[in-house]
Design an enzyme around this catalytic site. Sequence first.
Site, mmCIF file in Angstrom:
data_model
loop_
_atom_site.group_PDB
_atom_site.id
_atom_site.type_symbol
_atom_site.label_atom_id
_atom_site.label_comp_id
_atom_site.label_asym_id
_atom_site.label_seq_id
_atom_site.Cartn_x
_atom_site.Cartn_y
_atom_site.Cartn_z
ATOM 1 C CG LEU A 54 -2.181 -7.999 -6.559
ATOM 2 C CD1 LEU A 54 -1.016 -8.791 -5.984
ATOM 3 C CD2 LEU A 54 -1.738 -7.225 -7.792
ATOM 4 N N GLY B 255 0.788 -1.234 0.000
ATOM 5 C CA GLY B 255 0.000 0.000 0.000
ATOM 6 C C GLY B 255 0.817 1.279 0.000
ATOM 7 C CB SER B 256 4.235 2.253 -1.065
ATOM 8 O OG SER B 256 4.283 1.881 -2.419
ATOM 9 C CG ASN B 257 1.295 3.349 -5.715
ATOM 10 O OD1 ASN B 257 1.604 4.375 -6.299
ATOM 11 N ND2 ASN B 257 1.910 2.190 -5.927
ATOM 12 C CG ASP C 257 -3.880 -4.940 -16.991
ATOM 13 O OD1 ASP C 257 -4.294 -4.254 -16.047
ATOM 14 O OD2 ASP C 257 -3.060 -5.856 -16.869
ATOM 15 C CD GLU D 298 3.424 2.008 -9.411
ATOM 16 O OE1 GLU D 298 2.865 1.259 -10.210
ATOM 17 O OE2 GLU D 298 3.750 1.642 -8.268
ATOM 18 C CG HIS E 262 -0.247 -2.555 -15.559
ATOM 19 N ND1 HIS E 262 -0.700 -3.736 -15.021
ATOM 20 C CD2 HIS E 262 0.767 -2.886 -16.399
ATOM 21 C CE1 HIS E 262 -0.004 -4.747 -15.532
ATOM 22 N NE2 HIS E 262 0.888 -4.265 -16.366
ATOM 23 C CG ASN F 76 -5.312 -1.028 -12.342
ATOM 24 O OD1 ASN F 76 -5.004 -1.222 -11.156
ATOM 25 N ND2 ASN F 76 -4.790 -1.735 -13.329
HETATM 26 C C1 GAR Z 1 2.346 -1.199 -7.752
HETATM 27 O O1 GAR Z 1 3.583 -1.177 -8.397
HETATM 28 C C2 GAR Z 1 1.219 -1.332 -8.746
HETATM 29 O O2 GAR Z 1 1.481 -0.729 -9.979
HETATM 30 C C3 GAR Z 1 1.142 -2.830 -8.906
HETATM 31 O O3 GAR Z 1 1.308 -3.324 -7.603
HETATM 32 C C4 GAR Z 1 2.208 -2.464 -6.896
HETATM 33 C C5 GAR Z 1 1.630 -2.184 -5.527
HETATM 34 O O4 GAR Z 1 2.569 -1.495 -4.733
HETATM 35 N N1 GAR Z 1 -0.125 -3.219 -9.480
HETATM 36 C C6 GAR Z 1 -0.256 -4.239 -10.315
HETATM 37 O O5 GAR Z 1 0.671 -4.977 -10.631
HETATM 38 C C7 GAR Z 1 -1.668 -4.461 -10.848
HETATM 39 N N2 GAR Z 1 -1.656 -5.265 -12.033
HETATM 40 P P1 GAR Z 1 2.124 -0.817 -3.372
HETATM 41 O O6 GAR Z 1 1.296 -1.846 -2.585
HETATM 42 O O7 GAR Z 1 3.403 -0.500 -2.660
HETATM 43 O O8 GAR Z 1 1.324 0.402 -3.695
#
Ligand code: GAR
Length: 185
Positions: free
Chosen positions: A84, A12-14, A144, A173, A103, A101
Amino acid sequence: MIRLAILASGSGSNAEKIMEHFQHSSKAQVALVASNKADAFVLERAKKFGVSTFTFTRKEMEAGELLSKLQEEKIDWVILAGFLLKIPDQLIRSFPERMVNIHPALLPNYGGKGMYGSFVHEAVKAAGDTETGITIHLVNEHYDEGKIVFQASTAVHPEDTADDIAQKVHALEHRYFPEVIDSLL
Ligand code: GAR
C-alpha cells in the site's frame, strides 16, 4: 531459478497463493517476502513456507534500503500483492517490466491514490456498478497506470455488500494471480 520477492502490507492471502504455486516449481521461487508493517500477517504466512522476510519503514524504503535488500537477494521480479505504499521511482526503474501489481478493480476505474482494499469495493458499491474485477499490470512511475496484462470480472448484485464484493474479488485474485505471474516470467 528466477527469484521473486513479494511486497505486501497486510494479510497476504495473495502472497500465500503465490508461495503455494511456486513451492515446487523448477522455474521460479519466492525468495523474499518484504513488508512495511512489522505485524503484517503476511510475515507469518512466509515463515510457514520457510521464505525469508524483511521489514522496513517508509523512510528506509525511500532511502534505498529496500532496493539494496532486493539486490543483495538477487531478486529478478518484484510482485506487489496488497502493498500500500507508493514505490520510489528509483526502485521501479531498477525492475523495468519486472514489477507486477494486482489491483482489486477493473482499471482504469477505481485506480489512483487512496483507492486500495475496501475503499475500492465501497466505491464500486456506492456507484451501483453491476460488475467489478481484478487488474494485473506492470508497474511504472505512474500510479496504477502501467501496462495491463490481465483482467477478469465478476458480477455485482444490488444486494451485495462491500464485503461480499471483496470476497468475490479475492476469489478471482487467488484463482488467477499466481498463474498470470508464472506466464509472465
Ligand atoms: C488485494 O485485494 C489487492 O488487490 C489489494 O489489496 C488486497 C490484499 O489482500 N491491493 C490494492 O488495493 C493495491 N492498490 P491480501 O493481503 O489478502 O492479499
